[in-house]
Design an enzyme around this catalytic site. Sequence first.
Site, PDB file in Angstrom:
ATOM      1  N   GLU A 256     -57.003 -15.601 -60.146  1.00  0.00           N
ATOM      2  CA  GLU A 256     -55.855 -14.959 -60.816  1.00  0.00           C
ATOM      3  C   GLU A 256     -55.822 -13.535 -60.302  1.00  0.00           C
ATOM      4  OE1 GLU A 256     -53.914 -12.536 -62.751  1.00  0.00           O
ATOM      5  OE2 GLU A 256     -55.199 -12.889 -64.493  1.00  0.00           O
ATOM      6  N   CYS A 290     -51.968  -7.250 -64.643  1.00  0.00           N
ATOM      7  CA  CYS A 290     -51.537  -7.896 -63.398  1.00  0.00           C
ATOM      8  C   CYS A 290     -50.137  -8.468 -63.504  1.00  0.00           C
ATOM      9  CB  CYS A 290     -52.511  -8.983 -62.947  1.00  0.00           C
ATOM     10  SG  CYS A 290     -53.759  -9.477 -64.074  1.00  0.00           S
ATOM     11  N   GLU A 387     -48.782  -3.242 -55.559  1.00  0.00           N
ATOM     12  CA  GLU A 387     -49.171  -3.195 -56.973  1.00  0.00           C
ATOM     13  C   GLU A 387     -49.792  -1.834 -57.279  1.00  0.00           C
ATOM     14  OE1 GLU A 387     -51.360  -6.128 -60.129  1.00  0.00           O
ATOM     15  OE2 GLU A 387     -52.386  -5.781 -58.232  1.00  0.00           O
TER      16      GLU A 387
END
Length: 476
Positions: A256, A290, A387
């Site tokens: 993940e 996230c 990100e």
Amino acid sequence: MTFDYAPAPESRAVVDIAPSYGLFIDGEFAPASDGKVFKTVSPSSEEVLSEVAQAHADDVDRAVKAARKAFEKWSALPGAERAKYLFRIARIIQERSRELAVLESLDNGKPIRESRDADLPLVAAHFFYYAGWADKLDHAGYGPNPRPLGVAGQVIPWNFPLLMLAWKIAPALATGNTVVLKPAETTPLSALFFADICRQAGLPKGVVNIITGDGSTGAALVAHPDINKVAFTGSTEVGKAIARTVAGTDKKLTLELGGKAANIVFDDAPIDQAVEGIVNGIFFNQGHVCCAGSRLLVQESVQDELLDALKRRMQTLRVGDPLDKNTDIGAINSAEQLARITALVEAGEAEGAERWAPACELPGSGYWFAPTLFTGVTQAHRIAREEIFGPVLSVLTFRTPAEAVEKANNTPYGLSAGIWTEKGSRMLWTASKLRAGVIWSNTFNKFDPASPFGGYKESGFGREGGRHGLEAYLNV
């Protein structure tokens, strides 16, 4: 009329942090084999909270051997008996939730309101949920008499330390596996407190082992030949390295990883509700999420109205002491992460995007970053592609639903997305076109242990949570 908020601090006295912690192996705490330690600090004050053992490859081997030894008896227990331990752990977490919430805010930097009202209830809920599955695995859809894999090596991140632990350990134990878990180097304390909870619950020795350390510890765990299953939550870069390590072995793997979620606001969306969802999507946990909605895609006809409302709302956000119950945005987790956020924000300005932040007085010590908004962003900007993992929102516009979908999918990630519209048909059409593992409609950042979570592309593979989360720990 405006109202001033008087400080409302949660007491630190509810948590007793020892000056040093060892590794939790085979039911006991012990120092690292070479005696090395590292310090864990509170990001809001830079105060050293404790010294923690730095696990060596020999310590990893000891932990895996303890888990392998415990596996024989643990996997042979009837599911109903394993469930009793999970239920007991869940109840102890509830009983100690105030203590654990304060600990999490101290070690991680997140506001106590979030650790108390979001993290801890979900932690307990995951153990309750998977306790319920432990004696029903034959009915989970994976065939009759599904068997556990063996020893699971689990590596978790620093943004939700205790919650990520629950996501990993609860399904592993419910399915009959044993565990060696490595928490993040900057947030080891809640995992070590969980080790004490395992002892308090009477969990058999070796079923759960907690080893602390840096990236070398995690690499040794992933590469250990007697690990049957690897579960990792963290950066895409590290996830790729883990995939390369595991390639060619028979280890089962779930990843993940990162995200760059699009939060899409159509012209018929309820503006005030959407603003609350946008704020929750990017500023919850300082943006250390996230699945954060870090790209706002707003239809051109409502752009000005939405941005005016969003800026007004951002001016009310309170940045400061994580233990103050009034705080909306706490501290950035580490100096390293603060430097990355700062560098990407500076790149956004250098590339021509317009930066805006509300007037905000930041504390003098610790790691802090004000909530920030960028307009004039294009898909070529780094702040729209990479990100940031901080409280920074990039705003892009679109004219048609097809353009919104095209822009939303124009990313190497695919973890989550949000859709804001009053039309059910538009919501369903858009959701069917988005390449994201979790899609929220007229809300954001809602989680439930019965619902699977995971992504596409560079956001990883496999699912955690729900019935789907059992499969990763079963030989099916």
